[in-house]
Scaffold this motif. Structure first.
Motif, PDB file in Angstrom:
ATOM      1  N   LEU A  76       4.233   0.686  11.194  1.00 10.09           N
ATOM      2  CA  LEU A  76       3.574  -0.444  10.510  1.00 10.09           C
ATOM      3  C   LEU A  76       3.033  -1.539  11.397  1.00 10.09           C
ATOM      4  O   LEU A  76       3.767  -1.939  12.066  1.00 10.09           O
ATOM      5  CB  LEU A  76       4.388  -0.830   9.316  1.00 10.09           C
ATOM      6  CG  LEU A  76       3.928  -1.772   8.590  1.00 10.09           C
ATOM      7  CD1 LEU A  76       2.831  -1.376   7.551  1.00 10.09           C
ATOM      8  CD2 LEU A  76       5.098  -2.546   7.591  1.00 10.09           C
ATOM      9  N   MET A  79      -6.334  -2.219   9.268  1.00  5.03           N
ATOM     10  CA  MET A  79      -5.558  -2.217   7.911  1.00  5.03           C
ATOM     11  C   MET A  79      -6.559  -2.790   6.879  1.00  5.03           C
ATOM     12  O   MET A  79      -6.599  -2.119   5.676  1.00  5.03           O
ATOM     13  CB  MET A  79      -4.535  -3.129   7.974  1.00  5.03           C
ATOM     14  CG  MET A  79      -3.577  -2.875   8.912  1.00  5.03           C
ATOM     15  SD  MET A  79      -2.486  -1.130   8.500  1.00  5.03           S
ATOM     16  CE  MET A  79      -1.365  -1.846   7.724  1.00  5.03           C
ATOM     17  N   TRP A  90      -4.167  -8.343   4.659  1.00  8.84           N
ATOM     18  CA  TRP A  90      -4.212  -7.193   5.394  1.00  8.84           C
ATOM     19  C   TRP A  90      -4.212  -7.556   6.824  1.00  8.84           C
ATOM     20  O   TRP A  90      -4.917  -8.447   7.258  1.00  8.84           O
ATOM     21  CB  TRP A  90      -5.481  -6.786   5.116  1.00  8.84           C
ATOM     22  CG  TRP A  90      -5.987  -6.235   3.854  1.00  8.84           C
ATOM     23  CD1 TRP A  90      -5.913  -4.931   3.178  1.00  8.84           C
ATOM     24  CD2 TRP A  90      -6.424  -7.035   2.724  1.00  8.84           C
ATOM     25  NE1 TRP A  90      -6.535  -4.951   2.125  1.00  8.84           N
ATOM     26  CE2 TRP A  90      -6.722  -6.277   1.609  1.00  8.84           C
ATOM     27  CE3 TRP A  90      -6.765  -8.579   2.845  1.00  8.84           C
ATOM     28  CZ2 TRP A  90      -7.145  -6.841   0.532  1.00  8.84           C
ATOM     29  CZ3 TRP A  90      -7.281  -9.025   1.717  1.00  8.84           C
ATOM     30  CH2 TRP A  90      -7.385  -8.219   0.448  1.00  8.84           C
ATOM     31  N   ARG A  95      -4.873  -1.640  -8.197  1.00  7.64           N
ATOM     32  CA  ARG A  95      -4.414  -1.995  -6.732  1.00  7.64           C
ATOM     33  C   ARG A  95      -4.967  -3.176  -6.306  1.00  7.64           C
ATOM     34  O   ARG A  95      -5.924  -3.626  -6.350  1.00  7.64           O
ATOM     35  CB  ARG A  95      -4.919  -0.574  -5.995  1.00  7.64           C
ATOM     36  CG  ARG A  95      -4.708  -0.824  -4.495  1.00  7.64           C
ATOM     37  CD  ARG A  95      -5.388   0.442  -3.684  1.00  7.64           C
ATOM     38  NE  ARG A  95      -5.248   0.454  -2.357  1.00  7.64           N
ATOM     39  CZ  ARG A  95      -4.419   1.238  -1.832  1.00  7.64           C
ATOM     40  NH1 ARG A  95      -3.592   2.066  -2.549  1.00  7.64           N
ATOM     41  NH2 ARG A  95      -4.337   1.120  -0.466  1.00  7.64           N
ATOM     42  N   LYS A 130      -4.724   6.436   5.203  1.00 12.04           N
ATOM     43  CA  LYS A 130      -3.273   7.038   5.384  1.00 12.04           C
ATOM     44  C   LYS A 130      -2.519   6.137   5.821  1.00 12.04           C
ATOM     45  O   LYS A 130      -2.898   5.317   6.894  1.00 12.04           O
ATOM     46  CB  LYS A 130      -3.755   8.457   5.999  1.00 12.04           C
ATOM     47  CG  LYS A 130      -4.081   9.478   5.446  1.00 12.04           C
ATOM     48  CD  LYS A 130      -4.238  10.864   6.225  1.00 12.04           C
ATOM     49  CE  LYS A 130      -4.877  11.932   5.627  1.00 12.04           C
ATOM     50  NZ  LYS A 130      -4.880  13.310   6.148  1.00 12.04           N
ATOM     51  N   ARG A 131      -1.142   6.124   5.640  1.00  8.94           N
ATOM     52  CA  ARG A 131      -0.205   5.418   6.218  1.00  8.94           C
ATOM     53  C   ARG A 131      -0.199   5.591   7.801  1.00  8.94           C
ATOM     54  O   ARG A 131       0.015   6.459   8.174  1.00  8.94           O
ATOM     55  CB  ARG A 131       1.074   5.537   5.539  1.00  8.94           C
ATOM     56  CG  ARG A 131       2.170   4.664   6.249  1.00  8.94           C
ATOM     57  CD  ARG A 131       3.635   4.609   5.437  1.00  8.94           C
ATOM     58  NE  ARG A 131       4.123   5.966   5.396  1.00  8.94           N
ATOM     59  CZ  ARG A 131       4.804   6.634   6.041  1.00  8.94           C
ATOM     60  NH1 ARG A 131       5.418   5.891   7.175  1.00  8.94           N
ATOM     61  NH2 ARG A 131       5.277   7.878   6.188  1.00  8.94           N
ATOM     62  N   PRO A 169      -8.396   4.225   0.074  1.00 10.67           N
ATOM     63  CA  PRO A 169      -7.327   3.778   0.783  1.00 10.67           C
ATOM     64  C   PRO A 169      -6.966   4.634   1.790  1.00 10.67           C
ATOM     65  O   PRO A 169      -7.136   6.062   1.550  1.00 10.67           O
ATOM     66  CB  PRO A 169      -6.041   3.769  -0.266  1.00 10.67           C
ATOM     67  CG  PRO A 169      -6.827   3.608  -1.580  1.00 10.67           C
ATOM     68  CD  PRO A 169      -8.148   4.238  -1.434  1.00 10.67           C
ATOM     69  N   PHE A 175       0.907  -1.220  -0.044  1.00 15.69           N
ATOM     70  CA  PHE A 175      -0.055   0.166  -0.057  1.00 15.69           C
ATOM     71  C   PHE A 175       0.813   1.341   0.048  1.00 15.69           C
ATOM     72  O   PHE A 175       0.461   2.416  -0.312  1.00 15.69           O
ATOM     73  CB  PHE A 175      -0.935  -0.113   1.238  1.00 15.69           C
ATOM     74  CG  PHE A 175      -0.271   0.079   2.687  1.00 15.69           C
ATOM     75  CD1 PHE A 175      -0.092   1.505   3.066  1.00 15.69           C
ATOM     76  CD2 PHE A 175       0.042  -0.824   3.270  1.00 15.69           C
ATOM     77  CE1 PHE A 175       0.393   1.699   4.245  1.00 15.69           C
ATOM     78  CE2 PHE A 175       0.611  -0.846   4.635  1.00 15.69           C
ATOM     79  CZ  PHE A 175       0.757   0.616   5.024  1.00 15.69           C
ATOM     80  N   ASP A 176       2.018   1.399   0.619  1.00 18.86           N
ATOM     81  CA  ASP A 176       2.886   2.300   0.538  1.00 18.86           C
ATOM     82  C   ASP A 176       4.505   1.958   0.674  1.00 18.86           C
ATOM     83  O   ASP A 176       4.742   1.464   1.932  1.00 18.86           O
ATOM     84  CB  ASP A 176       2.706   3.335   1.618  1.00 18.86           C
ATOM     85  CG  ASP A 176       3.398   4.526   1.880  1.00 18.86           C
ATOM     86  OD1 ASP A 176       4.178   4.437   1.179  1.00 18.86           O
ATOM     87  OD2 ASP A 176       3.259   5.568   2.565  1.00 18.86           O
ATOM     88  N   GLN A 209      -9.251  -0.031   5.620  1.00 20.35           N
ATOM     89  CA  GLN A 209      -8.732   0.908   4.921  1.00 20.35           C
ATOM     90  C   GLN A 209      -7.966   0.607   3.845  1.00 20.35           C
ATOM     91  O   GLN A 209      -7.341   1.382   3.017  1.00 20.35           O
ATOM     92  CB  GLN A 209      -7.491   1.759   5.884  1.00 20.35           C
ATOM     93  CG  GLN A 209      -8.262   2.482   7.056  1.00 20.35           C
ATOM     94  CD  GLN A 209      -7.095   3.083   8.084  1.00 20.35           C
ATOM     95  OE1 GLN A 209      -6.572   4.156   7.811  1.00 20.35           O
ATOM     96  NE2 GLN A 209      -6.569   2.193   9.178  1.00 20.35           N
ATOM     97  N   ASP A 210      -7.857  -0.596   3.405  1.00 19.97           N
ATOM     98  CA  ASP A 210      -7.324  -1.232   2.094  1.00 19.97           C
ATOM     99  C   ASP A 210      -5.779  -1.065   2.249  1.00 19.97           C
ATOM    100  O   ASP A 210      -5.369  -0.683   1.231  1.00 19.97           O
ATOM    101  CB  ASP A 210      -8.076  -0.687   0.863  1.00 19.97           C
ATOM    102  CG  ASP A 210      -7.678  -1.597  -0.066  1.00 19.97           C
ATOM    103  OD1 ASP A 210      -7.208  -2.970  -0.024  1.00 19.97           O
ATOM    104  OD2 ASP A 210      -7.495  -1.133  -1.282  1.00 19.97           O
ATOM    105  N   LEU A 211      -5.215  -1.064   3.463  1.00 21.32           N
ATOM    106  CA  LEU A 211      -3.836  -0.960   3.626  1.00 21.32           C
ATOM    107  C   LEU A 211      -3.407  -2.603   3.756  1.00 21.32           C
ATOM    108  O   LEU A 211      -3.072  -2.960   4.710  1.00 21.32           O
ATOM    109  CB  LEU A 211      -3.527  -0.179   4.882  1.00 21.32           C
ATOM    110  CG  LEU A 211      -4.123   1.055   4.941  1.00 21.32           C
ATOM    111  CD1 LEU A 211      -3.601   1.947   6.140  1.00 21.32           C
ATOM    112  CD2 LEU A 211      -3.720   1.998   3.602  1.00 21.32           C
TER     113      LEU A 211
END
Length: 288
Positions: free
Chosen positions: A282, A209, A203, A198, A277-278, A275, A159-160, A212-214
């Motif tokens: 993590l 997560m 997750w 994407r 925010k980071r 999505p 995701f990031d 938020q689709d991270l």
């Protein structure tokens, strides 16, 4: 033929989700990872239910950790557990099982996590992947390499990328090991089908997560060229990650020759929220 791979993160805990999913999606071949049961316990828990649904079962399990399986409605021949000559940590763990299903050599794999770059676990992961490369290279032309690879092939598969600096799953040696496997003539069929989308398959349970689709795309189906040419649909069954008591992974679905649900995807259903925010930190689980 519908092929699926799914890290269920404890088959015992996932029974209320697994059996209805089998009935709904009707996969012909299923590769499972992180079953976390010895073979006798797996069969006592699910053997009768799977037989009623027409599945033969190949297993490689151990108490509490790891564990892989192949369920097949289209034959199950020449079963091999483990990777011949693979390293142990300290013993050879239950991370690989292969069988011929419907004329295709199918590998169900749970690649070591690696934990931290340059650790003993990380070196074990790279050595294990090198042995996998040898085994696949020596195998037949029609092959599917499926499972939790614990490697995000490219920055587009997290995701990031900035969130993963200094983490496993994204380091150059890991990605190089995966690229070496692909160089044998394998195709990452989900990414090939959806090159600019994407797409995640994992997750973390924590920090919202999933909502938020991270996520990360670390569960892969790699097909040899003859098999890749038969792909009619390739997608992530995100529905199986929703609701009560899910695994932290979603199944990867690949339809060969015909697509019962049509050419859908890449993630079904798509995320309902944009999505997020980071997070500042993590929440990467060790066991993914």
């Amino acid at each position: 033929m519908r092929v699926a791979t799914w890290n269920v993160n404890s088959v015992k805990q996932r029974v209320p989700r697994l059996l209805p999913w089998l009935d709904e999606r009707q996969p012909d071949v299923v590769c499972l990872q992180e079953t976390k049961l010895v073979d006798d316990a797996f069969l006592a828990l699910l053997g009768a239910e799977l037989a009623e649904r027409g599945y033969e079962v190949a297993l490689s399990g151990e108490v509490q950790w790891n564990g892989v399986a192949i369920l097949s409605k289209v034959g199950l021949e020449d079963v091999v557990t483990g990777l011949d000559g693979a390293p142990g940590f300290p013993h050879q763990e239950a991370r690989a099982v292969a069988a011929t299903c419907g004329g295709i050599r199918v590998h169900s794999l749970y690649v070591p996590n690696g934990r931290e770059p340059d650790s003993e676990h990380y070196q074990y992961k790279l050595a294990w992947l090198a042995k996998l490369n040898e085994v696949v290279a020596a195998g037949p032309a029609d092959a599917l390499v499926c499972g939790d690879m614990n490697i995000a092939p490219a920055d587009a598969d997290v995701f990031d990328p900035a969130a993963y600096v200094g983490q496993t799953h994204v380091t150059e040696p890991e990605r190089a090991a995966l690229a070496s496997l692909l160089s044998l003539g394998l195709h990452d069929v989900v990414r090939d089908r959806w090159p600019d989308k994407r797409i995640f398959s994992y997750w973390d349970y924590r920090a919202g997560m999933f909502h938020q689709d991270l996520g990360m795309r670390i569960d892969l189906v790699l097909a040899s060229t003859p098999v890749a040419g038969r792909v009619r649909a390739a997608w992530i069954d995100r529905q199986a990650r929703k609701g009560t008591g899910p695994s932290d992974h979603a199944p990867v679905m690949v339809d060969l020759d015909e697509a019962p649900d049509g050419d859908i995807g890449p993630v079904v259903p798509p995320p309902s929220a944009k999505p997020g925010k980071r997070p500042r930190k993590l929440p990467q689980a060790k066991d993914s």
